[in-house]
Design a protein around this motif. Structure first.
Motif, mmCIF file in Angstrom:
data_model
loop_
_atom_site.group_PDB
_atom_site.id
_atom_site.type_symbol
_atom_site.label_atom_id
_atom_site.label_comp_id
_atom_site.label_asym_id
_atom_site.label_seq_id
_atom_site.Cartn_x
_atom_site.Cartn_y
_atom_site.Cartn_z
ATOM 1 N N UNK A 56 0.868 -1.266 0.076
ATOM 2 C CA UNK A 56 0.082 0.005 -0.008
ATOM 3 C C UNK A 56 0.833 1.153 -0.146
ATOM 4 N N UNK A 57 2.181 1.096 0.616
ATOM 5 C CA UNK A 57 2.857 2.370 0.919
ATOM 6 C C UNK A 57 4.122 1.948 0.821
ATOM 7 N N UNK A 58 5.178 2.747 0.149
ATOM 8 C CA UNK A 58 6.552 2.329 0.373
ATOM 9 C C UNK A 58 7.534 3.450 0.526
ATOM 10 N N UNK A 59 8.589 3.548 1.542
ATOM 11 C CA UNK A 59 9.079 4.769 2.004
ATOM 12 C C UNK A 59 10.884 4.246 1.902
ATOM 13 N N UNK A 60 11.562 5.179 1.254
ATOM 14 C CA UNK A 60 12.964 5.095 0.984
ATOM 15 C C UNK A 60 13.429 6.154 2.166
ATOM 16 N N UNK A 61 14.259 5.806 3.202
ATOM 17 C CA UNK A 61 14.615 6.519 4.294
ATOM 18 C C UNK A 61 16.131 6.588 4.409
ATOM 19 N N UNK A 62 16.479 8.056 3.767
ATOM 20 C CA UNK A 62 17.807 8.418 3.739
ATOM 21 C C UNK A 62 18.613 7.406 3.270
ATOM 22 N N UNK A 63 18.482 6.763 2.099
ATOM 23 C CA UNK A 63 18.956 5.757 1.355
ATOM 24 C C UNK A 63 19.638 5.925 0.276
ATOM 25 N N UNK A 64 18.862 6.845 -0.413
ATOM 26 C CA UNK A 64 19.419 6.960 -2.006
ATOM 27 C C UNK A 64 20.675 7.362 -2.011
ATOM 28 N N UNK A 65 21.254 8.283 -1.413
ATOM 29 C CA UNK A 65 22.396 8.717 -1.500
ATOM 30 C C UNK A 65 23.432 7.870 -1.074
ATOM 31 N N UNK A 66 23.113 6.845 -0.192
ATOM 32 C CA UNK A 66 24.095 5.946 0.547
ATOM 33 C C UNK A 66 24.135 4.823 -0.429
ATOM 34 N N UNK A 67 23.447 4.238 -1.174
ATOM 35 C CA UNK A 67 23.438 3.129 -1.587
ATOM 36 C C UNK A 67 24.689 2.786 -2.381
ATOM 37 N N UNK A 68 25.146 3.711 -3.248
ATOM 38 C CA UNK A 68 26.383 3.502 -4.008
ATOM 39 C C UNK A 68 27.643 3.622 -3.053
ATOM 40 N N UNK A 69 27.863 4.039 -1.658
ATOM 41 C CA UNK A 69 28.988 4.379 -1.032
ATOM 42 C C UNK A 69 29.899 3.231 -0.837
ATOM 43 N N UNK A 70 29.246 2.273 -0.008
ATOM 44 C CA UNK A 70 30.062 1.224 0.273
ATOM 45 C C UNK A 70 30.514 0.412 -0.956
ATOM 46 N N UNK A 71 29.739 -0.018 -1.672
ATOM 47 C CA UNK A 71 30.082 -0.773 -2.809
ATOM 48 C C UNK A 71 31.347 0.126 -3.749
ATOM 49 N N UNK A 72 31.280 1.574 -3.793
ATOM 50 C CA UNK A 72 32.310 1.990 -4.515
ATOM 51 C C UNK A 72 33.353 2.147 -3.840
#
Length: 271
Positions: free
Chosen positions: A147-163
């Motif tokens: 019904x509802x989805x929320x991304x919490x301060x995640x977008x900017x962080x996603x590539x950091x540790x993989x890179x």
């Protein structure tokens, strides 16, 4: 230090999360919040206000998904559980404190997974010394759509540790290839959210400012070059006042929140 060491040694952690440093990151984040709770308080309050307004866009009942639930610092969990029949908290791993809090709420479920779908292909590429993966997709969750989805301060962080892993293991990979990989991760995350939920929302840090003596000395973009529309809500986060991360400079993030994620993704080019 003893508390952090105990948390690191006793927190259940999937091998992929440990390999890419997510356990260390989670422990460090909790320690920083304990040190900087007063400085973080306005940010935490703003996050709660945003989430409470964002969930009003969705019809009550049904299931809600919270991506990047982390330590639940920024999430008004009890408000969410009162509005939705089930709240699914998704992250790479969950601390023991989060597990205890979730166990006390009968309609909360914990899911440990890589929401980008990129980490396993990246690990294989790094082990084989191959190119960065291009065909990864975010996994679908059982029971979607939500019904509802929320991304919490995640977008900017996603590539950091993989890179960071790429820099350690494959430093000769060109910067353009790394940026393309990062953009695939963030584009894919936004499209995944809109695909699995009737209504999706997002908040994320937009930029990071280094401040000395009240003067901004440097501003770094945090959105990987995404062309984002103006946010519906915005606020500042004093994430690391001096000397937390730098002896002389404060670190402040600008944060933006969007109530309707489809207004963000509609402007993206096709995959």
């Amino acid at each position: 230090m003893l508390r952090e060491a105990f948390e690191y040694l006793t927190t259940p952690c999937p091998p992929l999360a440990r390999r890419f440093g997510y356990l260390s990151e989670m422990v460090a984040l909790g320690a920083r919040h304990r040190r900087q709770g007063r400085a973080w308080a306005p940010h935490v309050a703003a996050c709660h206000r945003f989430v409470e307004q964002a969930m009003e866009w969705a019809t009550p009942g049904g299931r809600a998904l919270i991506a990047g639930s982390g330590l639940l610092i920024e999430i008004p969990l009890e408000r969410l559980t009162a509005r939705f029949d089930e709240v699914v908290l998704v992250d790479m791993l969950h601390s023991r404190a989060v597990r205890r809090r979730a166990a006390a709420l009968p309609n909360v479920r914990l899911v440990e997974m890589d929401v980008s779908g990129a980490l396993a292909p990246l690990a294989a590429s790094l082990d084989s010394r191959g190119p960065l993966p291009t065909g990864f997709v975010a996994p679908m969750l059982e029971g979607a759509p939500f019904r509802f989805a929320l991304s919490c301060n995640l977008l900017s962080q996603l590539p950091l540790l993989p890179l960071e892993a790429v820099e350690r293991r494959a430093p000769k990979i060109p910067a353009a290839d790394r940026m393309a990989f990062a953009l695939r991760m963030v584009h894919g995350h936004l499209r995944w959210l809109t695909a699995i939920a009737e209504h999706a929302a997002l908040f994320t840090d937009i930029d990071a400012s280094w401040i000395h003596g009240g003067t901004v000395s440097e501003v770094e973009d945090s959105t990987w070059g995404l062309a984002l529309p103006a946010p519906d809500m915005s606020w500042l986060w004093d994430i690391a006042p001096a000397p937390e991360q730098d002896r002389r400079h404060d670190l402040r993030h600008s944060v933006g929140g969007w109530f309707d994620l489809r207004s963000v993704t509609s402007a993206f080019p096709p995959c």
